[in-house]
Each structure stands twice: as structure tokens, then as C-alpha cells.
Design an enzyme around this catalytic site. Structure first.
Site, PDB file in Angstrom:
ATOM      1  N   LEU A  68       0.809  -1.214   0.000  1.00  0.00           N
ATOM      2  CA  LEU A  68       0.000   0.000   0.000  1.00  0.00           C
ATOM      3  C   LEU A  68       0.846   1.269   0.000  1.00  0.00           C
ATOM      4  O   LEU A  68       0.300   2.373  -0.006  1.00  0.00           O
ATOM      5  CB  LEU A  68      -0.984  -0.012   1.176  1.00  0.00           C
ATOM      6  CG  LEU A  68      -2.010  -1.160   1.158  1.00  0.00           C
ATOM      7  CD1 LEU A  68      -3.075  -0.933   2.219  1.00  0.00           C
ATOM      8  CD2 LEU A  68      -2.648  -1.337  -0.212  1.00  0.00           C
ATOM      9  N   ASN A  99       7.663  -2.831   2.975  1.00  0.00           N
ATOM     10  CA  ASN A  99       8.635  -2.080   2.166  1.00  0.00           C
ATOM     11  C   ASN A  99       8.175  -0.647   1.916  1.00  0.00           C
ATOM     12  O   ASN A  99       8.064  -0.179   0.790  1.00  0.00           O
ATOM     13  CB  ASN A  99       8.929  -2.799   0.844  1.00  0.00           C
ATOM     14  CG  ASN A  99       7.701  -2.899  -0.055  1.00  0.00           C
ATOM     15  OD1 ASN A  99       6.571  -2.906   0.415  1.00  0.00           O
ATOM     16  ND2 ASN A  99       7.936  -2.990  -1.362  1.00  0.00           N
ATOM     17  N   HIS A 186       9.728 -14.327   0.688  1.00  0.00           N
ATOM     18  CA  HIS A 186       9.837 -14.152  -0.766  1.00  0.00           C
ATOM     19  C   HIS A 186      10.918 -15.119  -1.237  1.00  0.00           C
ATOM     20  O   HIS A 186      12.094 -14.921  -0.966  1.00  0.00           O
ATOM     21  CB  HIS A 186      10.224 -12.702  -1.067  1.00  0.00           C
ATOM     22  CG  HIS A 186      10.533 -12.423  -2.502  1.00  0.00           C
ATOM     23  ND1 HIS A 186       9.728 -11.627  -3.290  1.00  0.00           N
ATOM     24  CD2 HIS A 186      11.565 -12.798  -3.299  1.00  0.00           C
ATOM     25  CE1 HIS A 186      10.254 -11.536  -4.495  1.00  0.00           C
ATOM     26  NE2 HIS A 186      11.369 -12.234  -4.528  1.00  0.00           N
ATOM     27  N   ASP A 312      -0.550  -9.924  -4.308  1.00  0.00           N
ATOM     28  CA  ASP A 312       0.732  -9.244  -4.474  1.00  0.00           C
ATOM     29  C   ASP A 312       0.503  -7.900  -5.172  1.00  0.00           C
ATOM     30  O   ASP A 312       1.262  -7.502  -6.062  1.00  0.00           O
ATOM     31  CB  ASP A 312       1.735 -10.102  -5.250  1.00  0.00           C
ATOM     32  CG  ASP A 312       3.169  -9.544  -5.169  1.00  0.00           C
ATOM     33  OD1 ASP A 312       3.414  -8.646  -4.332  1.00  0.00           O
ATOM     34  OD2 ASP A 312       4.031  -9.998  -5.940  1.00  0.00           O
ATOM     35  N   HIS A 316       2.307   0.995  -9.109  1.00  0.00           N
ATOM     36  CA  HIS A 316       3.380   1.906  -9.509  1.00  0.00           C
ATOM     37  C   HIS A 316       2.783   3.049 -10.322  1.00  0.00           C
ATOM     38  O   HIS A 316       1.734   2.896 -10.957  1.00  0.00           O
ATOM     39  CB  HIS A 316       4.433   1.188 -10.357  1.00  0.00           C
ATOM     40  CG  HIS A 316       5.229   0.169  -9.618  1.00  0.00           C
ATOM     41  ND1 HIS A 316       6.091   0.487  -8.598  1.00  0.00           N
ATOM     42  CD2 HIS A 316       5.298  -1.179  -9.751  1.00  0.00           C
ATOM     43  CE1 HIS A 316       6.660  -0.609  -8.136  1.00  0.00           C
ATOM     44  NE2 HIS A 316       6.193  -1.641  -8.812  1.00  0.00           N
TER      45      HIS A 316
END
EC number: 3.5.2.3
Length: 437
Positions: A68, A99, A186, A312, A316
Site C-alpha cells: 500500500l 517495504n 519471498h 501481491d 506503480h
């Protein structure tokens, strides 16, 4: 649009796994009763009565893997827009990765994320932060996992930065097991064409792109399985994309290893053929793989070798995709379209509606200890209404997410979430008024 949680009467819907038509009664945020439809019934007290003829009633979904971007990368997505996309996609619970900038490796960031969610969407969808496994996601020292858990994190992950140091990863599994909090990994060998965005094979060779072999994923999956078995500590394997990984997971589960796994809609719906024309919208990590991998994943999902579906969701800005392929960011925006796109597999008979309910609603809630609605009296009234015949085209305007980066742009989909309720409150509603998109 929302209504008060005083009462809903949803009439004449179909429910996967049950024959005939059904009525759902909701009161005070809970399921009151799911009962056989009675067209002559007269019920008092409902704030709203909804005619669900032709619609499917499903439990609201849980997304165990979303990005998010807030704090720090709000030009891609923020918590307000991300949860709006989740509501439009039928989700009541969203687990968001660490992240961010700054990284969610301390309680201050966790509490900020939760506060922003409560302010932007007080009635849901609910936001559940995933805490960083290591400080700064650098893989050198463990983050304060106990502090993160106490602040509200429901899992730990190093997200897209695999922990190369196996000793540190071992200690992380042990610590997290003591906290009864899952670790999500991951799975990617960090030295084998990391982040290339293309599967190593015939398609990457044809396009002249650097590719990542499926062995890079399988190597890390094997390591995690061995550690989980040795320590008897659970690990959850993120976005599985290839047959080699599926085979390792299947064998581990037969041995009783404490391993769970997820895959994503794009790995079930697309192959690396989507990269033709150097389409950066299809650039994702791990990369889209072959049709053989896609079929193996679909079978594994049906059989429970793959436990859950997750989006996932990786939004962007368009300028981050409108570049040469090697420079483009990895990721697909998926919250808005996940269920609708997967419905094509139901139409083809490759998956059943019951598969989607189990893998996208019930099982993820079990793994991450979240609220779950099985339509028993007293369950949280988290549900969605789905129109399996509603045809629409994916356009930037139809996506609530700021991220318009999806290879589905311009494509028609058949099937749409027309209403989502969280705790009995309607948080997405196309039935009350036509969708302007």
C-alpha cells in the site's frame, strides 16, 4: 457508500456449495442467519432490503500480500486509495507489506499505518500490517519482532529482499514461532538474476532479455522447507510461480512439514507470452512463467498444495512502467480485479466457486488468525455480492487504486463485485447507483 450496521436483509442469492436460493440476515455487524429463501417472508427491522436475484453471496476476501506504499511512496498508492480498491475488489482484510519509506521495522510506523487506515476507512476494509523481518529489510539483524507484534503486526516478512544469511533466517523463524506469528518469505535466490522480471526460457531468449530460472525460486523454497522441518517452525511461502516449487511443497506437506504457500491470480491467468512487445505491465517478480507452470499451479490450488490466493498488489506510477523493459519496476496492480479476473477460470471449469471461497477467504484468515465469515450465526458480517454476468472493461477510470499498472487494461472481464460489507457496513456499493466507470 455505507449504511448503518443495524440490519441488512439480503434476499434470493446463490451460495457456493449450497443448492437453491438463500437469504442472509445481518444485525449489529454479525450474521444473524443464513436461511432458505422464502419469497413470502416478511421481516421487520432491516435497515435495507436487497434483492440478490442472479447474484452470488460470498464471504469477503482476505488478501495476505499487498503493497500500500504509505508511508513514503504515496505517488504510487496510499492507504486511502489502496483500501478503496480492496473494497471494490471484495476484500474485508488486507495484509500490507513492510517495504515502505521508512520501512515498517518499528512500532511507530506500524501504529501510523493503522491510524491512517482507521481515519480513511473507519468501517473497513481492515488493515493488518506485516512487520519487517530484519532492520531496514537489509537482512543483517532481526527487527524488534515482539515490539512489532504488540503494535499490531500479524506476520513478519523481508518482502522482496530475501534473507540470504540462513543463520539469521533460522533465528527469525525461531523467534517468530515463540511469538506465534507467521513468517512470510519471498522465495528467490538473491544471486540468480534477481528482479529480472522475465522467466529464463524460450521467451526471454526470443526477446533478448535477461531471465531468471525457476530454479532460483525452487532453491529458496527448498531451504525454507528444510528449516521449517528442522525447527518445527511454520513458514509461509509467498507468490509461488513454478512447477518445481509446487513439487517441493507437495512432498514437504506429505511429510507433515509446517509449510503453507500462496500464489497470485496473474500466475494462474498469464504466461511469459504476455511479455511479447516488451510489455512492462506484465513485468513482475517472480516473473510470469510457462503454461506448464500455470497448469501446475492451478492443480495445486485445487488440491490444497497451494493453500491460498493473494494479490501481491504492487501499484506503480505510470512513468515507472513507461520505460525500457530492463528499467521498469516489477509489479502488477491487482486488488480491483482479482476476483473478477479469476472468475474466467470458474467459467472454464478449471476452478470452482468453492475453491475461490476456500483459498481467498477462509484459509488465509485461518493462517493469519483473522476474522472469518462462514455464514454461521454470530460470524462477522463480512461478505460480498458478485454478479457473474456483469461485463465490464478494465480502464484506468474503473480502478480505485492509484496503480493503473495491469496487463488487463483495455480487456473485458465478465463478473464483478457489486457490493462489499465489512462488519455489516456496506463499504462498496454498485447496487444503490450505477457505477460511473
Amino acid at each position: 457508500m455505507s449504511v448503518t450496521p443495524a440490519g441488512l436483509d439480503i434476499r434470493n442469492v446463490r451460495v457456493p456449495g449450497r443448492t437453491g436460493a438463500w437469504d442472509l440476515l445481518v444485525a449489529d455487524g454479525k450474521v444473524l442467519e443464513l436461511l432458505a429463501h422464502d419469497p413470502a417472508a416478511s421481516r421487520a427491522g432491516a435497515t435495507r432490503i436487497i434483492d440478490g436475484r442472479g447474484l452470488l453471496l460470498l464471504p469477503a476476501l482476505t488478501d495476505a500480500h499487498a503493497h500500500l506504499r504509505e508511508p513514503g511512496q504515496e505517488w504510487k498508492e496510499d492507504i486511502r486509495s489502496g483500501l478503496a480498491a480492496a473494497a471494490a475488489g471484495g476484500f474485508s482484510n488486507v495484509l500490507c507489506m513492510a517495504n515502505t519509506d521508512p520501512v515498517n521495522d518499528n512500532e511507530a510506523v506500524t501504529r501510523l499505518m493503522r491510524r491512517r487506515a482507521a481515519e480513511a476507512h473507519p468501517h473497513g476494509p481492515r488493515l493488518f500490517p506485516i512487520g519487517a523481518l530484519t532492520v531496514g529489510l537489509r537482512g543483517r539483524e532481526l527487527a524488534p519482532l515482539g515490539e512489532l507484534r504488540d503494535a499490531g503486526c500479524v506476520a513478519f516478512s523481508n518482502d522482496g529482499e530475501p534473507v540470504a544469511d540462513t543463520e539469521i533466517f533460522r533465528r527469525a523463524l525461531e523467534y517468530a514461532a515463540d511469538l506465534t506469528t507467521p513468517v512470510i518469505d519471498h522465495c528467490e535466490d538473491p544471486f540468480m538474476a534477481k528482479g529480472s522480471g522475465a522467466n529464463e526460457g524460450a521467451m526471454s531468449a526470443r526477446l533478448g532479455l535477461r531471465g531468471q530460472p525457476d530454479a532460483a525460486e525452487a532453491i529458496q523454497v527448498a531451504r525454507d522447507i528444510l528449516l521449517a522441518e528442522y525447527l518445527d517452525a511454520p513458514v509461509h511461502l509467498a507468490h509461488v510461480s513454478c512447477r518445481r516449487a509446487v513439487e517441493l511443497i507437495a512432498a514437504a506437506k506429505k511429510r507433515g512439514a509446517p509449510v503453507t504457500a500462496e500464489t497470485c491470480p496473474h500466475y494462474l491467468l498469464m504466461t511469459d507470452a504476455a511479455l511479447l512487445g516488451y510489455d512492462t505491465m506484465a513485468k513482475v517478480n517472480p516473473p510470469l512463467r510457462t503454461d506448464d507452470d500455470r497448469l501446475a499451479l492451478t492443480q495445486a490450488l485445487r488440491e490444497g498444495v497451494i493453500d491460498i490466493l493473494a494479490t501481491d498488489h504492487a501499484p506503480h506510477a505510470l512513468h515507472e512502467k513507461e520505460t525500457p523493459f530492463e528499467d521498469a519496476k516489477n509489479g502488477i496492480s491487482g486488488l480491483d480485479t482479482a476476483l473478477a479476473s479469476l472468475w474466467e477460470l470458474v467459467r472454464q471449469g478449471r476452478l470452482s466457486p468453492e475453491d475461490l471461497v476456500t483459498r481467498f477467504a477462509w484459509r488465509p484468515a485461518e493462517i493469519f488468525h483473522l476474522p472469518v465469515n462462514r455464514f454461521a450465526p454470530g460470524d462477522p458480517a463480512d461478505f460480498l455480492l458478485f454478479d457473474p454476468e456483469d461485463s465490464w472493461v478494465v480502464t484506468p477510470e474503473s480502478l480505485r487504486s492509484k496503480g493503473k499498472n495491469t496487463p488487463l487494461l483495455g480487456q473485458p472481464l465478465t463478473g464483478r463485485v457489486v457490493l462489499t460489507a465489512v462488519g455489516g457496513v456496506v463499504v462498496h456499493d454498485l447496487l444503490a447507483r450505477p457505477d460511473p466507470a
